[in-house]
Design an enzyme around this catalytic site. Sequence first.
Site, mmCIF file in Angstrom:
data_model
loop_
_atom_site.group_PDB
_atom_site.id
_atom_site.type_symbol
_atom_site.label_atom_id
_atom_site.label_comp_id
_atom_site.label_asym_id
_atom_site.label_seq_id
_atom_site.Cartn_x
_atom_site.Cartn_y
_atom_site.Cartn_z
ATOM 1 N N ILE A 90 -6.348 7.995 9.850
ATOM 2 C CA ILE A 90 -7.816 8.663 9.888
ATOM 3 C C ILE A 90 -8.599 7.330 10.532
ATOM 4 O O ILE A 90 -8.672 6.272 9.958
ATOM 5 C CB ILE A 90 -8.363 8.932 8.451
ATOM 6 C CG1 ILE A 90 -7.514 9.808 7.739
ATOM 7 C CG2 ILE A 90 -9.781 9.534 8.673
ATOM 8 C CD1 ILE A 90 -8.067 9.923 6.186
ATOM 9 N N TYR A 100 0.767 -1.211 0.020
ATOM 10 C CA TYR A 100 0.154 -0.118 0.145
ATOM 11 C C TYR A 100 0.867 1.173 0.026
ATOM 12 O O TYR A 100 0.400 2.128 -0.858
ATOM 13 C CB TYR A 100 -0.946 -0.131 1.229
ATOM 14 C CG TYR A 100 -1.579 1.160 1.509
ATOM 15 C CD1 TYR A 100 -2.795 1.599 1.032
ATOM 16 C CD2 TYR A 100 -1.098 2.140 2.529
ATOM 17 C CE1 TYR A 100 -3.437 2.865 1.116
ATOM 18 C CE2 TYR A 100 -1.739 3.133 2.938
ATOM 19 C CZ TYR A 100 -2.856 3.684 2.244
ATOM 20 O OH TYR A 100 -3.627 4.836 2.517
#
Length: 262
Positions: free
Chosen positions: A187, A154
């Site tokens: 987040i 990622y």
Amino acid sequence: MPPHSNPAEFEGRRVLVTGGSKGAGRATVQRFLDAGARVMSAARHRPAETMGADFVAADLMEPGGARALAEAVTERLGGVDVLVHVLGGSTAPGGGFAALTEEHWRAAFDLNLMPAVRLDRLLLPQMIARGSGAVIHVASIQRRLPLHESTTAYAAAKAALTTYSKALSKEVGPKGVRVNVVSPGWIYTEAADALVQRIAASSGGTPETARQGILDALGGIPLGRPAKPEDVAELIAFLASDRASAIHGAEYVIDGGTIPTV
């Protein structure tokens, strides 16, 4: 709606948000709707509530999904003025580099890089023809601060997205199209919670231990909390607005001070 928002700031603007069904993408859709924009969002599955935005169910990991979305936004909205690529994430298991298979690597790039590349290729020509437009790619601080336990692929894909964004900005900026990058830190969304659960499962620990492990790997968050989806949406809206008309080819980090260097 944030108290300082102008409910007509994006009136008449056509906005496309990928990954708009949850997390920061959902908050971004709502932020543009609150400011008067006509918004289309896309995800693989239709959410229970679309908040008044137009919606297209499309698998953007496939070239056909990107084509279907580009055709839909052109047909239904007549084009796009603001293109926001929020789609991204990781489903790789914990266990470090050796746990990542060829399929994990391919999936990371197919989710975090290629949808932006394909949609830009399909939709930027109309922005260039008009001589105006704004593109925001949502990357991650992991391009600079990767977490090796489960998100190496990622992080590499987000690094590629950031480099691609810079190259694109140099090409299309002189033609009136602004391109910028938003790189969030942690987040706390449904996806973040799923990552915690995967790490806990692979290590045999508890979610609390896994969550603390992520914070330790990041070096902590000086602000004392993860960013909220609405925080990220507010930054995206600013970069898409006329208030940011001279901001181009830039990366804005929103991480509560996590990255320890300038």
